[in-house]
Design a protein around this motif. Structure first.
Motif, short mmCIF file in Angstrom:
data_model
loop_
_atom_site.label_atom_id
_atom_site.label_comp_id
_atom_site.label_asym_id
_atom_site.label_seq_id
_atom_site.Cartn_x
_atom_site.Cartn_y
_atom_site.Cartn_z
N LYS A 48 0.84 -1.21 0.00
CA LYS A 48 0.00 0.00 0.00
C LYS A 48 0.87 1.25 0.00
O LYS A 48 0.62 2.21 -0.74
CB LYS A 48 -0.93 -0.03 1.21
N MET A 49 1.91 1.25 0.83
CA MET A 49 2.81 2.40 0.90
C MET A 49 3.57 2.60 -0.42
O MET A 49 3.72 3.73 -0.89
CB MET A 49 3.79 2.23 2.06
N ALA A 50 4.02 1.51 -1.02
CA ALA A 50 4.75 1.61 -2.30
C ALA A 50 3.84 2.14 -3.40
O ALA A 50 4.25 2.98 -4.20
CB ALA A 50 5.31 0.24 -2.68
N ASN A 51 2.60 1.66 -3.43
CA ASN A 51 1.65 2.14 -4.44
C ASN A 51 1.33 3.61 -4.25
O ASN A 51 1.20 4.36 -5.22
CB ASN A 51 0.37 1.30 -4.41
N ALA A 52 1.21 4.05 -3.00
CA ALA A 52 0.97 5.47 -2.72
C ALA A 52 2.15 6.32 -3.18
O ALA A 52 1.97 7.40 -3.75
CB ALA A 52 0.69 5.67 -1.23
N LEU A 53 3.35 5.84 -2.95
CA LEU A 53 4.54 6.56 -3.37
C LEU A 53 4.61 6.66 -4.89
O LEU A 53 4.92 7.72 -5.44
CB LEU A 53 5.80 5.87 -2.82
N LEU A 54 4.28 5.57 -5.57
CA LEU A 54 4.27 5.59 -7.05
C LEU A 54 3.23 6.58 -7.56
O LEU A 54 3.50 7.33 -8.51
CB LEU A 54 3.98 4.20 -7.59
#
Length: 124
Positions: A112-118
């Protein structure tokens, strides 16, 4: 083949000594291969292909691409193998150890955090 060995060596940014040491032969042997004085043994050809991820057909015959396309699994396996060569307290080894200890909820949060960063980077 001599031109392709030299082309490969130059593409890798290696001198004859360093190239040879990676495949277990002396600089003089590399010079002889590149000069067309000697042909490399099959074992040397296979060592070159394995060490530098070279397409054997390209090296022997000039057909196809210079390098073999590596799969994601190949890259992961090499990375994990390299981790074991790191010092025990190296960042890479500690980081992978932390990942290995994560449970499914932690993986979901990380995703979830990686997708938000992307998504945030796409806005920029």
């Amino acid at each position: 083949m001599e031109n392709r060995i030299k082309e490969l060596r130059k593409a890798l940014g290696l001198n004859q000594t360093d190239f040879g040491s990676k495949i277990g032969v002396k600089q003089a042997a590399i010079a002889a291969y590149e000069g067309g004085i000697r042909n490399p043994l099959d074992t040397v050809v296979l060592s070159i292909c394995k060490e530098f991820n070279v397409n054997e057909d390209w090296l022997r015959n000039g057909t196809g691409d210079m390098f073999v396309e590596r799969t994601k699994d190949d890259k992961i396996a090499d990375f994990i193998g390299d981790i074991f060569l790191e010092e025990e307290e190296s960042f890479k080894r500690r980081f992978v150890s932390m990942l290995a200890d994560m449970d499914e909820d932690q993986w979901a949060l990380l995703a979830k955090m990686a997708n938000a960063l992307l998504a945030e980077n796409k806005k920029d």
